[in-house]
Design an enzyme around this catalytic site. Structure first.
Site, mmCIF file in Angstrom:
data_model
loop_
_atom_site.group_PDB
_atom_site.id
_atom_site.type_symbol
_atom_site.label_atom_id
_atom_site.label_comp_id
_atom_site.label_asym_id
_atom_site.label_seq_id
_atom_site.Cartn_x
_atom_site.Cartn_y
_atom_site.Cartn_z
ATOM 1 N N LYS A 76 27.121 28.390 5.662
ATOM 2 C CA LYS A 76 26.834 26.843 5.313
ATOM 3 C C LYS A 76 28.335 26.456 5.927
ATOM 4 C CE LYS A 76 27.900 23.682 2.958
ATOM 5 N NZ LYS A 76 28.566 22.627 3.939
ATOM 6 N N GLU A 125 38.470 31.737 -1.720
ATOM 7 C CA GLU A 125 39.705 31.406 -0.899
ATOM 8 C C GLU A 125 40.136 29.898 -0.874
ATOM 9 O OE1 GLU A 125 41.867 33.487 0.452
ATOM 10 O OE2 GLU A 125 40.727 35.148 1.621
ATOM 11 N N CYS A 145 45.725 25.569 4.182
ATOM 12 C CA CYS A 145 45.864 25.848 2.611
ATOM 13 C C CYS A 145 46.934 26.469 2.484
ATOM 14 C CB CYS A 145 44.545 27.123 2.358
ATOM 15 S SG CYS A 145 44.354 28.178 3.764
ATOM 16 N N GLU A 151 47.747 19.366 -4.176
ATOM 17 C CA GLU A 151 47.617 19.956 -2.882
ATOM 18 C C GLU A 151 47.141 18.535 -2.366
ATOM 19 O OE1 GLU A 151 43.856 21.929 -1.493
ATOM 20 O OE2 GLU A 151 45.279 23.113 -0.073
HETATM 21 P P1 NAD Z 1 35.410 21.560 0.156
HETATM 22 O O1 NAD Z 1 36.067 22.344 -1.242
HETATM 23 O O2 NAD Z 1 35.394 20.188 -0.013
HETATM 24 O O3 NAD Z 1 34.429 22.136 0.863
HETATM 25 C C1 NAD Z 1 34.395 23.459 1.374
HETATM 26 C C2 NAD Z 1 33.134 24.161 1.672
HETATM 27 O O4 NAD Z 1 32.253 23.897 0.426
HETATM 28 C C3 NAD Z 1 32.217 22.934 2.644
HETATM 29 O O5 NAD Z 1 31.297 23.507 3.255
HETATM 30 C C4 NAD Z 1 31.257 22.168 1.808
HETATM 31 O O6 NAD Z 1 30.326 21.390 2.187
HETATM 32 C C5 NAD Z 1 31.097 22.863 0.635
HETATM 33 N N1 NAD Z 1 30.740 22.343 -0.985
HETATM 34 C C6 NAD Z 1 31.150 21.232 -1.251
HETATM 35 N N2 NAD Z 1 30.653 21.185 -2.613
HETATM 36 C C7 NAD Z 1 29.828 22.317 -2.754
HETATM 37 C C8 NAD Z 1 29.209 22.701 -4.098
HETATM 38 N N3 NAD Z 1 29.083 22.083 -4.998
HETATM 39 N N4 NAD Z 1 28.627 24.090 -3.662
HETATM 40 C C9 NAD Z 1 28.787 24.695 -2.980
HETATM 41 N N5 NAD Z 1 29.543 24.296 -1.526
HETATM 42 C C10 NAD Z 1 30.083 23.007 -1.677
HETATM 43 O O7 NAD Z 1 37.013 21.932 0.951
HETATM 44 P P2 NAD Z 1 37.283 21.276 2.478
HETATM 45 O O8 NAD Z 1 37.662 19.818 2.223
HETATM 46 O O9 NAD Z 1 36.393 21.456 3.456
HETATM 47 O O10 NAD Z 1 38.663 22.241 2.725
HETATM 48 C C11 NAD Z 1 39.832 21.915 2.300
HETATM 49 C C12 NAD Z 1 40.167 22.876 1.206
HETATM 50 O O11 NAD Z 1 40.045 24.283 1.724
HETATM 51 C C13 NAD Z 1 41.482 22.925 0.712
HETATM 52 O O12 NAD Z 1 41.715 22.599 -0.817
HETATM 53 C C14 NAD Z 1 42.105 24.144 1.378
HETATM 54 O O13 NAD Z 1 43.348 24.630 0.599
HETATM 55 C C15 NAD Z 1 41.178 25.049 1.214
HETATM 56 N N6 NAD Z 1 41.009 26.071 2.263
HETATM 57 C C16 NAD Z 1 41.553 27.379 1.885
HETATM 58 C C17 NAD Z 1 41.789 28.435 2.513
HETATM 59 C C18 NAD Z 1 42.165 29.693 1.994
HETATM 60 O O14 NAD Z 1 41.957 30.884 2.739
HETATM 61 N N7 NAD Z 1 42.887 29.993 0.749
HETATM 62 C C19 NAD Z 1 41.695 28.238 3.992
HETATM 63 C C20 NAD Z 1 41.315 26.937 4.487
HETATM 64 C C21 NAD Z 1 41.245 25.874 3.423
#
Ligand code: NAD
Length: 502
Positions: free
Chosen positions: A186, A261, A295, A396
């Protein structure tokens, strides 16, 4: 486009479907969503929006491929060959994929090129790694024999964020299919295009139908549905810490395997004995790469008080020189923010810093970029006069904003660096080997970058301590996260065993 702009490969389609069971399909409800080019604010394409019925279709296809298909039964070398083929196809379409990623995310050309290259190398890395991934033979009493098999876990849901759409997908797709799992990916609804392309490429390379399924849609709707789905064995999630916590809770109902992650607030420590030029350039990249939407962004900068003035003079000057502009131009350093919502979040953090008494040293407001007035842009921002309790230091931001403060000695800076709920990345700039070793050991984070702004290459473990999550991706150990270990214990003695003595 200017001459320095990447030559367009005209990849854009007006409509992108779901990718289920080896085919591009519409969503059952006919629902669609729009993806926008954040650099311009213009609609890029219409994308089928998966519903829970579509998620069911994708899980059923993945389950059938896993239980009844041939993929997991292929000799490992044959799966490796297909992974190489995926990499080859991606490489042959490199410019097209890079352009699509830029249009969908607003990221700069150099960032997109690096990330697409890494995505390709991940498939090559796992094509090699899988060949050496095997069970063990274990010490047992002489008439017994024990060995283990690494068996694919089953059907895995893989949930991807918007900041590195293709690269993050490759971190998950490559190891999962390498071991023989089936997957339902997804992508983030803001950036689904390159993941859809990846599904098509996997099939073209020879991955059987049903092994790789891609279902763009809402996180709270189908993301959560996949996490709770009884026929999904594992969830691999990359995204924010709050959603990661929700996922861990929901996945516990079915005791799914979980890899998380999550977010970060990584420290960047510059000692007085650092190579100053390298530290300035590395710190610049550490925060402003990918427009700070990383991240592992080194968003807390700690500078030894003896070199603060000298470091800051150069750091601020170079920050002001960073070029915001057409993401497709080779000279552009900083691309756009992903959307208006994220732009508002970033600006609210900067305003909160001002209200709490911090000083905006440079930047601090939305940027206007000529020719891209409809897009979402923010000035590279440095904030000083901060204290550890301020929101901008604790939370963050996920944008091009760095907070800067000084320290007196090693002990103090270790305490400051570890004063966070996160534990993803960290950087140390120093020429003193003993100090580097001591500080690297003391930092509670999954990744320590020493005199180097880069966090990872295929093969280096990537993942967090504390609330940055758990599980390591991008490395050999990741293969264990997509397998179960089965122990087979046999008896070869000449006399029948009679443990009850009957
Ligand atoms: P997000 O948590 O809003 O969304 C991530 C994914 O989860 C998206 O596909 C979203 O549609 C889905 N999602 C949202 N709500 C959900 C739920 N209730 N159940 C299941 N899936 C759901 O994050 P974002 O805004 O897309 O990305 C930014 C974040 O990702 C930042 O916090 C960043 O630090 C983190 N990130 C971490 C890493 C790592 O390797 N540690 C890498 C990249 C990004």
């Amino acid at each position: 486009m200017s001459q320095a702009t990447v030559e367009s490969q005209a990849v854009k389609r007006d409509f992108y479907g779901l990718f289920i069971n080896g085919e591009t399909v519409e969503s059952e409800s006919g629902r669609t969503m729009r993806t926008v080019n954040p650099a311009t604010g213009e609609v890029l394409a219409e994308v089928a929006k998966a519903s829970t019925a579509d998620a069911d279709r994708a899980v059923a296809a993945a389950r059938d491929a896993f239980e009844n298909g041939k993929w997991k039964k292929y000799p490992v070398g044959r799966r490796a060959k297909v992974l190489h083929k995926i990499a080859d196809i991606m490489r042959s379409r490199f410019n097209e994929i890079v352009e699509l990623e830029i249009l969908d995310t607003g990221k700069s050309l150099s960032a997109a090129q690096g990330q697409v290259s890494q995505a390709i190398e991940n498939f090559e890395f796992y094509a090699g790694a899988i060949v050496g991934h095997r069970g063990t033979v274990n010490n047992v009493p002489g008439q017994f024999h024990n060995y283990t098999e690494k068996e694919p876990l089953g059907v895995c849901a893989q949930i991807i964020p918007w900041n590195y759409p293709l690269m993050m997908a490759s971190w998950k797709v490559a190891p999962a299919i390498a071991v023989g799992c089936s997957i339902v990916v997804k992508p983030a609804s803001l950036t689904p295009l390159t993941a859809i392309l990846l599904g098509e490429i996997c099939t073209e390379a020879g991955v059987p139908a049903g092994v790789v399924n891609i279902v763009p849609g809402s996180g709270s709707e189908i993301g959560n549905y996949l996490v709770e789905h009884e026929d999904v064995d594992k969830v691999a999630f990359t995204g924010s810490t709050p959603i990661g916590k929700e996922i861990m809770g929901s996945a516990s109902e079915t005791l799914k395997r979980v890899t998380l992650e999550l977010g970060g607030k990584s420290p960047n420590i510059v000692f007085a004995d650092a190579d100053l030029e390298a530290a300035v350039d590395g710190s610049l990249f550490g925060i402003f790469y990918n427009t700070g939407q990383s991240c592992e962004a080194r968003s807390r900068l700690y500078i030894h008080e003896d070199i603060y003035d000298e470091f800051m003079a150069k750091f601020v000057e170079k920050t002001k020189q960073l070029k915001l502009g057409n993401p497709l131009d080779k000279g552009t350093h900083i691309g756009s923010i992903i959307d208006q919502n994220q732009l508002n979040v970033i600006d609210a953090y900067v305003q909160s810093a001002i209200e709490e008494g911090a000083e905006v040293i440079t930047g601090g407001k939305p940027a206007s970029v000529e020719g891209f007035e409809g897009g979402y842009w923010y000035e590279p921002t440095i904030i000083g006069q901060v204290t550890q309790d301020m929101k901008v230091v604790k939370e963050e931001i996920f944008g091009p904003v760095v907070v800067v403060s000084t320290f007196k000695d090693e002990k103090e800076v270790i305490k400051l660096a570890n004063d966070t709920e996160y534990g993803l990345g960290s950087s140390i700039w120093s020429t003193n080997d003993g100090r580097i070793k001591r500080v690297a050991n003391a930092i509670r984070a999954g990744i320590v970058m020493v005199n180097c702004p880069f966090s990872a290459f295929p093969g280096t473990p990537f993942g967090g301590y504390k609330q940055s999550g758990f599980g390591r991706e991008l490395c050999i150990e990741t293969l264990d996260l997509y397998t179960e270990t089965k122990s087979i214990l046999s008896y070869y003695g000449s006399r029948p065993l009679n443990p009850f003595g009957m």
